[in-house]
Design an enzyme around this catalytic site. Structure first.
Site, mmCIF file in Angstrom:
data_model
loop_
_atom_site.group_PDB
_atom_site.id
_atom_site.type_symbol
_atom_site.label_atom_id
_atom_site.label_comp_id
_atom_site.label_asym_id
_atom_site.label_seq_id
_atom_site.Cartn_x
_atom_site.Cartn_y
_atom_site.Cartn_z
ATOM 1 N N TYR A 12 -0.539 7.914 4.354
ATOM 2 C CA TYR A 12 -1.963 7.587 4.599
ATOM 3 C C TYR A 12 -2.524 8.327 5.822
ATOM 4 O O TYR A 12 -3.378 9.209 5.688
ATOM 5 C CB TYR A 12 -2.061 6.066 4.748
ATOM 6 N N ILE A 13 -2.015 8.009 7.015
ATOM 7 C CA ILE A 13 -2.583 8.636 8.219
ATOM 8 C C ILE A 13 -2.131 10.092 8.313
ATOM 9 O O ILE A 13 -2.895 10.974 8.711
ATOM 10 C CB ILE A 13 -2.195 7.830 9.478
ATOM 11 N N ASP A 32 8.146 15.702 4.116
ATOM 12 C CA ASP A 32 8.053 14.297 3.687
ATOM 13 C C ASP A 32 9.150 14.039 2.673
ATOM 14 O O ASP A 32 9.384 14.884 1.788
ATOM 15 C CB ASP A 32 6.657 14.056 3.074
ATOM 16 N N THR A 36 7.571 7.082 0.159
ATOM 17 C CA THR A 36 6.298 6.360 0.074
ATOM 18 C C THR A 36 5.101 7.308 0.087
ATOM 19 O O THR A 36 3.968 6.861 -0.024
ATOM 20 C CB THR A 36 6.141 5.364 1.261
ATOM 21 N N ASP A 62 14.257 15.393 4.567
ATOM 22 C CA ASP A 62 14.473 14.322 5.530
ATOM 23 C C ASP A 62 14.265 14.841 6.953
ATOM 24 O O ASP A 62 14.762 15.917 7.301
ATOM 25 C CB ASP A 62 15.915 13.829 5.353
ATOM 26 N N PHE A 84 4.883 11.417 11.881
ATOM 27 C CA PHE A 84 4.441 10.168 11.257
ATOM 28 C C PHE A 84 5.574 9.468 10.503
ATOM 29 O O PHE A 84 5.571 8.248 10.398
ATOM 30 C CB PHE A 84 3.339 10.432 10.213
ATOM 31 N N TYR A 152 9.759 -3.376 14.122
ATOM 32 C CA TYR A 152 8.894 -2.217 13.869
ATOM 33 C C TYR A 152 8.302 -1.722 15.190
ATOM 34 O O TYR A 152 8.447 -0.548 15.560
ATOM 35 C CB TYR A 152 7.784 -2.582 12.867
ATOM 36 N N PHE A 239 -4.803 -15.515 6.439
ATOM 37 C CA PHE A 239 -3.700 -16.032 7.252
ATOM 38 C C PHE A 239 -4.196 -16.628 8.566
ATOM 39 O O PHE A 239 -4.377 -15.909 9.541
ATOM 40 C CB PHE A 239 -2.696 -14.916 7.556
ATOM 41 N N ARG A 313 0.228 -16.018 9.789
ATOM 42 C CA ARG A 313 1.345 -15.115 9.492
ATOM 43 C C ARG A 313 2.150 -14.965 10.782
ATOM 44 O O ARG A 313 1.560 -14.661 11.839
ATOM 45 C CB ARG A 313 0.769 -13.760 9.049
HETATM 46 N N1 UDP Z 1 -4.653 -10.680 6.936
HETATM 47 C C1 UDP Z 1 -5.004 -11.737 6.106
HETATM 48 N N2 UDP Z 1 -4.654 -11.636 4.787
HETATM 49 C C2 UDP Z 1 -3.986 -10.573 4.250
HETATM 50 C C3 UDP Z 1 -3.643 -9.500 5.115
HETATM 51 C C4 UDP Z 1 -4.000 -9.596 6.460
HETATM 52 O O1 UDP Z 1 -5.589 -12.728 6.528
HETATM 53 O O2 UDP Z 1 -3.684 -10.573 3.055
HETATM 54 C C5 UDP Z 1 -5.014 -10.758 8.363
HETATM 55 C C6 UDP Z 1 -3.810 -10.659 9.290
HETATM 56 O O3 UDP Z 1 -3.270 -11.939 9.528
HETATM 57 C C7 UDP Z 1 -4.438 -10.036 10.540
HETATM 58 C C8 UDP Z 1 -5.571 -9.161 9.983
HETATM 59 O O4 UDP Z 1 -5.815 -9.642 8.653
HETATM 60 O O5 UDP Z 1 -5.019 -11.047 11.343
HETATM 61 C C9 UDP Z 1 -5.199 -7.695 9.889
HETATM 62 O O6 UDP Z 1 -3.933 -7.585 9.242
HETATM 63 P P1 UDP Z 1 -3.340 -6.215 8.709
HETATM 64 O O7 UDP Z 1 -2.063 -6.539 7.988
HETATM 65 O O8 UDP Z 1 -4.387 -5.475 7.956
HETATM 66 O O9 UDP Z 1 -3.039 -5.392 10.031
HETATM 67 P P2 UDP Z 1 -2.146 -5.775 11.320
HETATM 68 O O10 UDP Z 1 -3.107 -6.383 12.308
HETATM 69 O O11 UDP Z 1 -1.066 -6.691 10.903
HETATM 70 O O12 UDP Z 1 -1.652 -4.440 11.786
#
Ligand code: UDP
Length: 365
Positions: A12-13, A32, A36, A62, A84, A152, A239, A313
Site C-alpha cells: 500500500y504505502i 518485494d 502481501t 527476499d 517498507f 509490531y 471498538f 480493542r
Molecule cells: N476501529 C474500529 N473498527 C474497526 C477497525 C478500527 O472501531 O473495524 C477503530 C480502532 O479501534 C481505532 C481506529 O478505528 O480506534 C483506527 O484503527 P485502525 O485499525 O484503522 O488503525 P490503528 O489506529 O490501529 O493504526
C-alpha cells in the site's frame, strides 16, 4: 537521477511512494516477496514509468537475501533505499511475536547489513506511531519517550535503533518515518489500499457499504469470499465507545497516503543533502474520532454504514495525534487535511478499480 531501492514496493504505502519517486524522475527498483504485495500495483508502476523517462525494475525476492540485494545495488547503481517490506498487523504480532522479530527485525538487519556492505549510505525507514505506545502528551512530538505496546511497534523501534547505531559507526545515515494512520488512495485512481485480512477503519467502513454487484471490486481489493459462501460483508464493529474523548470513540490522525509518499521523498532528499540520522513523525496534526470517520464515509458514499458497538480493542490508546514539526520545517505540508477528502479518494479507488481491471482479471493479475 539516483536509483532508489524500494523494498515492499508492491504494498500500500510502498507502491504510492514508488509512484511518487517515479513522478519525481528517480529510477526505482522494487524488491518485494509478493506475499502481501499486488501484481496490479507493479503493472501500474511499470505503465507509469513507460510514460516518463524513469527506469522501473521489479524483482521478486527476499530482503534478507544478501547476495540478491548486493547484486541489485551494483547492477542498478542503487544510491539509497526506502525500506517498507514488513509484517504490519498489530493483532497478529500479539499472537505470534516471534514472526515479527524474525520477519521484521532479523530480515531488516540483514537488509541493512547488505546495504552497508554494498556501499549504500542512505535509508528511509517505514516506522510507526506505535513506537510511542500510550503517549505522555498529545500531540506527540518526536522527543516523546517510546514505549511500544506490542511486538509490531517494538520491531519497528528495534530497527530504528539499529539504524542509529549503523549511523554512529559507518558513513551511513537514515530517517525513520513514524506514520500515524495512513489512509486514502492515489488521487489518479492508479493505486489504493488492499489488505487481506483488512483491519483498518476506513476500508472496512467502505467495505461495509459495498453493494453485491461490487463484489468484484471487493475481491480485487483482497476480500476473499470462500468457495461456497458469497462475499462476507459484516457490519463495521466500533471498538470502544467509552474512551475519554468528546464522543467516547478513539481519535486518530489520518494522513493521506500521497502526503505520506511525499514525506519519503522529502526525507530522501534531506539525506542526499547531508541531513543527519533522525526520526520524524508523519501526520496532519488533526485528530478525528471513529464516529467522525463513519460520518465522513456515509457522506462521501451516500450510504449508511451498518455499525455494531463492540468492546475496546486491546492496545488502542484513546488519542494519537502527531506533531510533525521536523518535516514541516523542511517545507512538507499535508495537502489532504480534510477527512472527507481522504475518504473520497479511498471511495474513488474502489470505483476506479472496477473500471481499470477487466472482469477476467483478479487480485492475482
Ligand atoms: N476501529 C474500529 N473498527 C474497526 C477497525 C478500527 O472501531 O473495524 C477503530 C480502532 O479501534 C481505532 C481506529 O478505528 O480506534 C483506527 O484503527 P485502525 O485499525 O484503522 O488503525 P490503528 O489506529 O490501529 O493504526
Amino acid at each position: 537521477m539516483p536509483t532508489i531501492l524500494v523494498t515492499g514496493g508492491a504494498g500500500y504505502i510502498g507502491s504510492h511512494t514508488a509512484k511518487r519517486l517515479l513522478e519525481a524522475d528517480y529510477h526505482v527498483v522494487v524488491l518485494d516477496n509478493m506475499r502481501t504485495g499486488h501484481r496490479w500495483a507493479i503493472e501500474r508502476l511499470r505503465r507509469l514509468a513507460e510514460q516518463g523517462s524513469s527506469q522501473f525494475v521489479f524483482v521478486q525476492g527476499d530482503v534478507a537475501d544478501t547476495a540478491l540485494v548486493v547484486r541489485l545495488v551494483h547492477e542498478y547503481g542503487v544510491e539509497a533505499a526506502v525500506h517498507f517490506a514488513a509484517l504490519s498487523l498489530v493483532g497478529e504480532s500479539m499472537q505470534h511475536p516471534e514472526r515479527y522479530f524474525a520477519e521484521n527485525v532479523a530480515k531488516g538487519i540483514a537488509l541493512f547489513n547488505a546495504l552497508v556492505v554494498a556501499g549504500v549510505r542512505y535509508v528511509v525507514f517505514s516506522s510507526t506511531a506505535a513506537v510511542y505506545g500510550i503517549p505522555e502528551r498529545v500531540p506527540i512530538a518526536e522527543d516523546t519517550p517510546t514505549h511500544p505496546l506490542n511486538p509490531y511497534g517494538a520491531s519497528k523501534r528495534m530497527l530504528e535503533e539499529a539504524l542509529r547505531w549503523l549511523g554512529e559507526v559507518h558513513p551511513f545515515r537514515s530517517i525513520s518515518l513514524r506514520y500515524f494512520n495512513a489512509a486514502g488512495a492515489d488521487p489518479d485512481g492508479w493505486l489504493g489500499e488492499a489488505h487481506d485480512p483488512e483491519t483498518h477503519l476506513i476500508p472496512l467502513a467502505i467495505r461495509s457499504v459495498l453493494c453485491p454487484d461490487e463484489d468484484r471490486v471487493a475481491q480485487l481489493l483482497g476480500y476473499s469470499p470462500t468457495q461456497d459462501q458469497p462475499l462476507d460483508r459484516p457490519p463495521l464493529r466500533l471498538f470502544g465507545t467509552d474512551y475519554p474523548t468528546p464522543d467516547g470513540t478513539c481519535i486518530r490522525d489520518y494522513i493521506h497516503v500521497s502526503d505520506l509518499a511525499e514525506a519519503h521523498v522529502v526525507a530522501l532528499e534531506a539525506l542526499l543533502d547531508g541531513h543527519p540520522t533522525d526520526c520524524w513523525n508523519v501526520g496532519t496534526g488533526e485528530g478525528y474520532s471513529v464516529r467522525q470517520v463513519i460520518d465522513a464515509v456515509e457522506r462521501v458514499t451516500g450510504r449508511t454504514v451498518p455499525v455494531v458497538e463492540a468492546p475496546r480493542r486491546p492496545g488502542d490508546p484513546p488519542v494519537l495525534v502527531a506533531e510533525a514539526k521536523k518535516l514541516k520545517r523542511l517545507g512538507w505540508e499535508p495537502k489532504y487535511t480534510e477527512l472527507r477528502a481522504i475518504v473520497h479518494t479511498a471511495w474513488r479507488w474502489h470505483n476506479a478499480a472496477l473500471e481499470l481491471v477487466p472482469s477476467s482479471q483478479n487480485r492475482a493479475i
